[in-house]
Design a protein around this motif. Structure first.
Motif, PDB file in Angstrom:
ATOM      1  N   SER A   1       0.829  -1.206   0.000  1.00 38.21           N
ATOM      2  CA  SER A   1       0.000   0.000   0.000  1.00 38.21           C
ATOM      3  C   SER A   1       0.862   1.254   0.000  1.00 38.21           C
ATOM      4  CB  SER A   1      -0.916  -0.009   1.226  1.00 38.21           C
ATOM      5  OG  SER A   1      -1.654   1.181   1.304  1.00 38.21           O
ATOM      6  N   MET A   2       1.962   1.242   0.788  1.00 41.78           N
ATOM      7  CA  MET A   2       2.841   2.398   0.846  1.00 41.78           C
ATOM      8  C   MET A   2       3.525   2.631  -0.492  1.00 41.78           C
ATOM      9  SD  MET A   2       6.031   3.141   3.434  1.00 41.78           S
ATOM     10  CE  MET A   2       7.010   1.824   2.703  1.00 41.78           C
ATOM     11  N   ASN A   3       4.004   1.528  -1.124  1.00 45.05           N
ATOM     12  CA  ASN A   3       4.645   1.660  -2.431  1.00 45.05           C
ATOM     13  C   ASN A   3       3.661   2.189  -3.467  1.00 45.05           C
ATOM     14  OD1 ASN A   3       7.071   0.741  -1.460  1.00 45.05           O
ATOM     15  ND2 ASN A   3       6.675  -1.398  -1.990  1.00 45.05           N
ATOM     16  N   ALA A   4       2.418   1.721  -3.363  1.00 44.94           N
ATOM     17  CA  ALA A   4       1.418   2.201  -4.307  1.00 44.94           C
ATOM     18  C   ALA A   4       1.161   3.692  -4.120  1.00 44.94           C
ATOM     19  CB  ALA A   4       0.118   1.417  -4.139  1.00 44.94           C
TER      20      ALA A   4
ATOM     21  N   GLY B   1       2.692   7.113  -6.702  1.00 48.31           N
ATOM     22  CA  GLY B   1       1.830   8.132  -7.274  1.00 48.31           C
ATOM     23  C   GLY B   1       2.087   9.521  -6.718  1.00 48.31           C
ATOM     24  N   SER B   2       3.154   9.693  -5.877  1.00 49.94           N
ATOM     25  CA  SER B   2       3.429  10.982  -5.258  1.00 49.94           C
ATOM     26  C   SER B   2       4.150  11.899  -6.241  1.00 49.94           C
ATOM     27  CB  SER B   2       4.287  10.788  -4.002  1.00 49.94           C
ATOM     28  OG  SER B   2       3.619   9.991  -3.051  1.00 49.94           O
TER      29      SER B   2
ATOM     30  N   LEU C   1       7.543  11.342  -8.315  1.00 51.09           N
ATOM     31  CA  LEU C   1       8.844  11.072  -7.707  1.00 51.09           C
ATOM     32  C   LEU C   1       9.500   9.821  -8.288  1.00 51.09           C
ATOM     33  CD1 LEU C   1      10.802  12.118  -5.537  1.00 51.09           C
ATOM     34  CD2 LEU C   1       9.664  10.638  -3.898  1.00 51.09           C
ATOM     35  N   MET C   2       8.705   8.772  -8.496  1.00 51.53           N
ATOM     36  CA  MET C   2       9.257   7.517  -8.990  1.00 51.53           C
ATOM     37  C   MET C   2       9.578   7.567 -10.485  1.00 51.53           C
ATOM     38  SD  MET C   2       9.744   5.585  -6.465  1.00 51.53           S
ATOM     39  CE  MET C   2      10.179   4.112  -7.391  1.00 51.53           C
TER      40      MET C   2
ATOM     41  N   PHE D   1      10.883   9.995   0.375  1.00 52.73           N
ATOM     42  CA  PHE D   1       9.438   9.803   0.313  1.00 52.73           C
ATOM     43  C   PHE D   1       8.744  10.572   1.438  1.00 52.73           C
ATOM     44  CE2 PHE D   1      11.111   5.986  -1.824  1.00 52.73           C
ATOM     45  CZ  PHE D   1      10.416   6.093  -3.020  1.00 52.73           C
ATOM     46  N   PRO D   2       7.558  11.123   1.151  1.00 52.08           N
ATOM     47  CA  PRO D   2       6.743  10.812  -0.031  1.00 52.08           C
ATOM     48  C   PRO D   2       6.860  11.777  -1.193  1.00 52.08           C
ATOM     49  CG  PRO D   2       5.399  11.916   1.599  1.00 52.08           C
ATOM     50  CD  PRO D   2       6.767  11.798   2.214  1.00 52.08           C
ATOM     51  N   ASP D   3       7.513  12.968  -0.990  1.00 59.00           N
ATOM     52  CA  ASP D   3       7.359  13.989  -2.028  1.00 59.00           C
ATOM     53  C   ASP D   3       8.592  14.864  -2.233  1.00 59.00           C
ATOM     54  OD1 ASP D   3       7.369  15.386   0.315  1.00 59.00           O
ATOM     55  OD2 ASP D   3       5.358  16.208   0.128  1.00 59.00           O
ATOM     56  N   ALA D   4       9.783  14.425  -1.824  1.00 58.48           N
ATOM     57  CA  ALA D   4      10.967  15.286  -1.907  1.00 58.48           C
ATOM     58  C   ALA D   4      12.105  14.596  -2.653  1.00 58.48           C
ATOM     59  CB  ALA D   4      11.427  15.700  -0.510  1.00 58.48           C
TER      60      ALA D   4
END
Length: 306
Positions: free
Chosen positions: A75-78, A82-83, A113-114, A140-143
């Motif tokens: 769930s975290m990877n998913a 998408g971040s 990010l990914m 993670f999640p957005d930097a």
């Protein structure tokens, strides 16, 4: 003498006098209850109870730490995949700033990010000669984190374009020549000029042997001599950087003494100590004009006055 007659009447009891009842009665009345006897009775039940508890423990462990952990990680990877990039964390040990970084790498808030190729960004940053090493890390999640290790200039090099226009470049300790972005004019002003060695093809690149020149310059700075003699430039015209060539000279040009010659690869502290002595002697002699000081001679120094 008369004796009483023996009576043949039998005596009857209300209780059962059978052998089994007498035996059970004697056993129960004489049995002693102990912990060992109780344990022997309940041991079969304890065995099955322990097996049941073990199975339950394994079940809850798998449920809480394995299956739930895998589901949480997925769930975290998913969510992370998408971040979008909201921040760029920039850090450097030099002078390059975020404005330079934004011109070099194109990152905006519409990028996930990914989806960012951090290895390509690292290679792009390290393609600049001023950057020795770059690290690009996802936070993670957005930097996105960018760390730089920059070249430190030792000298400035005067160059000339094909149109005859003069311009300056910085020279690092590794011998790399680069633009020198982000340095102030005051910082560049205090750097000494470098006169490089000319190879057989009359090219000055590559500049070799600066790792042997750096200890001499650092020692002169520690002794306060670069300011005292008002150092202007360092000439490597007679220094190729090849340790197999004997008699190589590192020449300093200054306002106080036009030419100061150091023997390359030799004992720099001893040569600097001689220079300190000569400067003290000159000062005590009324500051006569000195044209050249040769410290490259073994166990001596030559002073040439005007």
């Amino acid at each position: 003498m008369k004796f009483p007659k023996k009576s043949n009447k039998s005596v009857s009891y209300q209780v059962d006098q059978s052998w089994h009842n007498l035996r059970d009665s004697n056993v129960q009345s004489s049995r002693i209850i102990t912990f060992a006897s109780v344990y022997r009775r309940i041991r079969p039940y304890l065995k099955w109870a322990m097996v049941s508890l073990s199975c339950m423990a394994v079940f809850f462990y798998l449920k809480d730490f394995v299956f739930d952990g895998i589901a949480s990680e997925q769930s975290m990877n998913a969510n992370n995949s998408g971040s979008y990039v909201k921040r760029v964390l920039f850090d450097t040990n030099g002078v390059l700033d975020e404005a330079w970084l934004s011109d070099v790498i194109q990152i905006n808030r519409n990028m996930k990010l990914m989806d960012i190729n951090i290895f390509e960004l690292k290679h792009s940053l390290e393609s600049f000669d001023q950057v020795l090493e770059a690290k690009v890390i996802r936070i993670f999640p957005d930097a996105l984190r960018v760390e730089l290790n920059e070249e430190v200039p030792m000298f400035k090099l005067k160059m000339q374009s094909s149109e005859g226009v003069n311009f300056l470049r910085c020279v690092g300790r590794t011998g790399v020549v680069y633009d020198g972005m982000g340095y102030t004019e005051a910082y560049l002003e205090q750097l000494p000029y470098l006169i490089p060695y000319r190879h057989l093809n009359q090219k000055y690149l590559p500049i070799n042997g600066l790792d042997y020149v750096a200890p001499l310059i650092n020692l002169l700075k520690e002794e306060g001599l670069t300011e005292r003699i008002r150092l202007q430039s360092i000439s490597l015209e007679n220094f190729s950087g090849d340790t197999d060539f004997p008699g190589q000279i590192i020449e300093l040009k200054s306002d106080l003494i036009p030419r100061i010659l150091f023997g390359a690869y030799d004992d720099y502290p001893e040569q600097v100590a001689r220079l300190n002595y000569i400067l003290s002697y000159i000062n005590g002699s009324g500051n006569p004009e000195v044209e050249r000081v040769d410290l490259s001679l073994r166990d001596s120094a030559a002073v040439e006055c005007k």
